[in-house]
Scaffold this active site. Structure first.
Site, PDB file in Angstrom:
ATOM      1  N   GLY A 159       0.407  -1.573  -0.069  1.00  0.00           N
ATOM      2  CA  GLY A 159      -0.236   0.067   0.182  1.00  0.00           C
ATOM      3  C   GLY A 159       1.192   1.035   0.021  1.00  0.00           C
ATOM      4  CB  ILE A 182      -9.812  -0.738  -7.005  1.00  0.00           C
ATOM      5  CG1 ILE A 182      -8.401  -1.771  -6.586  1.00  0.00           C
ATOM      6  CG2 ILE A 182      -9.699  -0.052  -8.137  1.00  0.00           C
ATOM      7  CD1 ILE A 182      -6.765  -0.727  -6.411  1.00  0.00           C
ATOM      8  CG  ASP A 240       2.313  14.641  -6.857  1.00  0.00           C
ATOM      9  OD1 ASP A 240       2.868  15.009  -5.476  1.00  0.00           O
ATOM     10  OD2 ASP A 240       4.290  15.524  -7.089  1.00  0.00           O
ATOM     11  N   GLY A 298     -24.222  12.125  24.028  1.00  0.00           N
ATOM     12  CA  GLY A 298     -25.108  10.724  23.535  1.00  0.00           C
ATOM     13  C   GLY A 298     -25.352  10.524  22.213  1.00  0.00           C
ATOM     14  CD  GLU A 323      -6.586  10.581  -4.467  1.00  0.00           C
ATOM     15  OE1 GLU A 323      -5.747  10.803  -4.152  1.00  0.00           O
ATOM     16  OE2 GLU A 323      -7.711  10.506  -4.481  1.00  0.00           O
TER      17      GLU A 323
HETATM   18  N1  COS Z   1       6.880  13.024  -8.663  1.00  0.00           N
HETATM   19  C1  COS Z   1       7.609  12.879  -9.796  1.00  0.00           C
HETATM   20  N2  COS Z   1       8.453  11.380  -9.610  1.00  0.00           N
HETATM   21  C2  COS Z   1       8.347  10.894  -7.904  1.00  0.00           C
HETATM   22  C3  COS Z   1       7.666  11.512  -7.140  1.00  0.00           C
HETATM   23  C4  COS Z   1       6.369  13.171  -7.285  1.00  0.00           C
HETATM   24  N3  COS Z   1       5.564  13.367  -7.037  1.00  0.00           N
HETATM   25  N4  COS Z   1       8.063  11.244  -6.208  1.00  0.00           N
HETATM   26  C5  COS Z   1       9.128  10.522  -5.945  1.00  0.00           C
HETATM   27  N5  COS Z   1       9.473  10.921  -7.755  1.00  0.00           N
HETATM   28  C6  COS Z   1      10.668   9.757  -7.946  1.00  0.00           C
HETATM   29  C7  COS Z   1      12.032  10.450  -7.235  1.00  0.00           C
HETATM   30  O1  COS Z   1      12.526  11.886  -7.866  1.00  0.00           O
HETATM   31  C8  COS Z   1      12.559   9.125  -7.495  1.00  0.00           C
HETATM   32  O2  COS Z   1      13.148   8.882  -8.735  1.00  0.00           O
HETATM   33  P1  COS Z   1      14.758   7.935  -9.134  1.00  0.00           P
HETATM   34  O3  COS Z   1      14.356   6.732  -9.586  1.00  0.00           O
HETATM   35  O4  COS Z   1      15.201   8.659 -10.730  1.00  0.00           O
HETATM   36  O5  COS Z   1      15.523   8.104  -8.339  1.00  0.00           O
HETATM   37  C9  COS Z   1      11.246   7.987  -7.507  1.00  0.00           C
HETATM   38  O6  COS Z   1      10.377   8.583  -7.580  1.00  0.00           O
HETATM   39  C10 COS Z   1      11.199   6.991  -6.321  1.00  0.00           C
HETATM   40  O7  COS Z   1      11.279   7.909  -5.862  1.00  0.00           O
HETATM   41  P2  COS Z   1      11.080   7.729  -4.035  1.00  0.00           P
HETATM   42  O8  COS Z   1      12.110   7.223  -3.855  1.00  0.00           O
HETATM   43  O9  COS Z   1      11.220   8.857  -3.026  1.00  0.00           O
HETATM   44  O10 COS Z   1      10.486   6.047  -3.772  1.00  0.00           O
HETATM   45  P3  COS Z   1      10.147   5.760  -2.219  1.00  0.00           P
HETATM   46  O11 COS Z   1       9.874   4.366  -2.298  1.00  0.00           O
HETATM   47  O12 COS Z   1      10.857   6.297  -1.366  1.00  0.00           O
HETATM   48  O13 COS Z   1       7.948   6.194  -2.315  1.00  0.00           O
HETATM   49  C11 COS Z   1       6.708   7.409  -1.200  1.00  0.00           C
HETATM   50  C12 COS Z   1       8.038   7.276  -2.261  1.00  0.00           C
HETATM   51  C13 COS Z   1       6.041   6.903  -0.258  1.00  0.00           C
HETATM   52  C14 COS Z   1       6.212   8.943  -1.213  1.00  0.00           C
HETATM   53  C15 COS Z   1       5.402   6.890  -2.728  1.00  0.00           C
HETATM   54  O14 COS Z   1       5.615   4.677  -2.442  1.00  0.00           O
HETATM   55  C16 COS Z   1       3.881   7.154  -1.884  1.00  0.00           C
HETATM   56  O15 COS Z   1       3.095   7.590  -1.820  1.00  0.00           O
HETATM   57  N6  COS Z   1       3.442   6.130  -1.504  1.00  0.00           N
HETATM   58  C17 COS Z   1       1.986   5.902  -0.625  1.00  0.00           C
HETATM   59  C18 COS Z   1       1.056   5.632  -2.378  1.00  0.00           C
HETATM   60  C19 COS Z   1      -0.319   6.031  -1.956  1.00  0.00           C
HETATM   61  O16 COS Z   1      -0.529   7.232  -2.021  1.00  0.00           O
HETATM   62  N7  COS Z   1      -1.172   4.978  -2.261  1.00  0.00           N
HETATM   63  C20 COS Z   1      -2.123   5.773  -1.745  1.00  0.00           C
HETATM   64  C21 COS Z   1      -3.493   5.098  -4.093  1.00  0.00           C
HETATM   65  S1  COS Z   1      -4.482   5.758  -4.564  1.00  0.00           S
HETATM   66  S2  COS Z   1      -5.952   5.160  -2.988  1.00  0.00           S
END
Ligand code: COS
Length: 382
Positions: free
Chosen positions: A131, A157, A240, A340, A363
């Site tokens: 997740g 989903i 984002d 209550g 998210e």
């Molecule tokens: N936009 C573009 N690229 C991004 C980014 C963003 N917002 N955030 C990270 N990246 C890129 C990084 O630059 C890095 O790139 P390189 O491969 O060139 O090094 C790559 O992605 C990996 O980034 P990072 O090392 O930060 O990844 P992590 O595995 O540490 O994970 C988090 C980052 C925790 C932020 C991510 O896994 C996440 O958002 N998890 C939650 C998922 C989520 O929201 N799920 C809900 C689904 S919808 S209900």
């Protein structure tokens, strides 16, 4: 940003959403929550009024609204029913990877039908074992001729049993972690796609949530979004964009909780006067009002930042995290104000707490939002 006034167009969008939420959604919110029921007729009406697919650009038949416009609408809808709002805005989440990662031909092919007729789509990233760690997903995409074969299971989903299209994230190379992930568009009709049964949820019970299995599902290379290995970036850029509207959704729940609590406090008597005249209740209401106001402003600020072309990872995570925590606290204080009665299903505030809870989880759990915030923040000090 110092100018907080809305344009006449934004005022009318907000009015349209407010009217729809209060006349079409709110009257059915309790019944859909209790049963639970997926009120597709309400979602179809939302579609007819242009309250779905808010992010689809005009060139593909969408309304091409700014993120701030979207947030104005989402807050109003959530005031009527957060669960219905989750289902109404799920298309924005599912279609955003196509908007961000698709070619013009793919956008034409996949987005246009959504603007011609009511359809639902789902964003399929989360998996039973992955997740928060989205880079660790296991759904496989094996190269096969001029395409891929997908195998794996997604969970939690939104709208999955009702969707005609899925934005699916899968890995061609698990050892490459996030760099092995690609994004695909998969129609529900593809052989091997099986949505599961509706999950029984604590809140957002008017929305539908299930697993989706992909068993040997053939996907042509033409339906991959962007280059192979670009899927993680597409997913992160999508989130984002879509976390800010979750801030708006949480604000809508919080505003509803505050309104219920204030009205009740003026009516309910104790110690010979309305409880609104007791300082203990006034302090609660004052704190709730501050939280709602701050949640809205942080959400507007994140939307404004992204609308000006910035990435907005920091601002959207701040908005989503703050507004959802605020929403949960405000709903909790609303229940406390009702005493209550607040705990009883006959009154509307216990549903708000159950609905607010999910905004702290979906998210990206708020722990992940704080990770993103800290990383973005520390970059400025390094
Ligand atoms: N936009 C573009 N690229 C991004 C980014 C963003 N917002 N955030 C990270 N990246 C890129 C990084 O630059 C890095 O790139 P390189 O491969 O060139 O090094 C790559 O992605 C990996 O980034 P990072 O090392 O930060 O990844 P992590 O595995 O540490 O994970 C988090 C980052 C925790 C932020 C991510 O896994 C996440 O958002 N998890 C939650 C998922 C989520 O929201 N799920 C809900 C689904 S919808 S209900």
């Amino acid at each position: 940003m110092p100018d907080f006034s809305l344009t006449p167009e934004q005022e009318s969008l907000r009015d349209l959403a407010r009217k729809f939420a209060r006349t079409e959604m709110a009257p059915h919110a309790q019944e859909c929550d209790r049963t639970p029921r997926f009120p597709e007729e309400i979602y179809r009406k939302a579609y007819d009024l242009g309250l779905m697919n808010l992010n689809v650009p005009t060139e593909f038949g969408g309304s091409g609204l700014s993120l701030l416009d979207q947030c104005l609408i989402v807050e109003e809808l959530a005031y009527g029913c957060a669960g219905m709002t989750t289902s109404i805005i799920a298309n924005c989440l599912a279609l955003e990877p196509i908007i961000l990662g698709g070619s013009s031909e793919q956008k034409q092919r996949f987005l246009t039908p959504f603007c011609q007729e009511y359809h639902l789509a789902s964003f399929a990233l989360t998996e039973p074992t992955g997740g928060s760690d989205a880079g660790a997903i296991r759904t496989r995409a094996r190269k096969d001729g001029d395409g891929y074969v997908l195998d794996g299971e997604k969970c939690f989903i939104t709208n999955a049993p009702h969707a005609s299209l899925y934005a699916v994230f899968a890995t061609t190379d698990p050892a490459a972690k996030h760099r092995g992930i690609s994004a695909f568009v998969v129609p529900r009709s593809a052989p091997g796609v099986t949505p599961g049964k509706d999950e029984e949820k604590m809140g957002h019970r008017a929305s539908s949530t299930s697993t989706v299995r992909f068993d040997g599902v053939r996907v042509p290379a033409a339906d991959r979004l962007g280059a192979e290995g670009e899927g993680f970036s597409v997913a992160m850029r999508t989130l984002d964009q879509t976390r800010t509207p979750i801030g708006a959704l949480a604000t809508g729940i919080a505003q509803a909780a505050l309104d219920h609590a204030a009205r009740y406090a003026l009516k309910r008597q104790s110690f010979g006067k309305p409880i609104a005249e007791h300082q203990a209740i006034q302090i609660k209401l004052a704190n709730m009002a501050q939280s709602v106001h701050a949640a809205r402003l942080l959400t507007w600020h994140a939307a404004w930042t992204i609308d000006r072309g910035a990435k907005g990872s920091l601002e959207s995570s701040i908005a989503k995290c703050f507004a959802s925590d605020a929403s949960f606290q405000v709903a909790d204080e609303a229940i406390q104000t009702f005493g209550g009665y607040g705990y009883m299903k006959e009154y509307p505030v216990e549903k708000l707490l159950r609905d607010a809870k999910l905004t702290q989880i979906y998210e990206g759990a708020n722990e992940i939002q704080r990770t993103v915030i800290a990383r973005e923040l520390l970059r400025g000090y390094a």
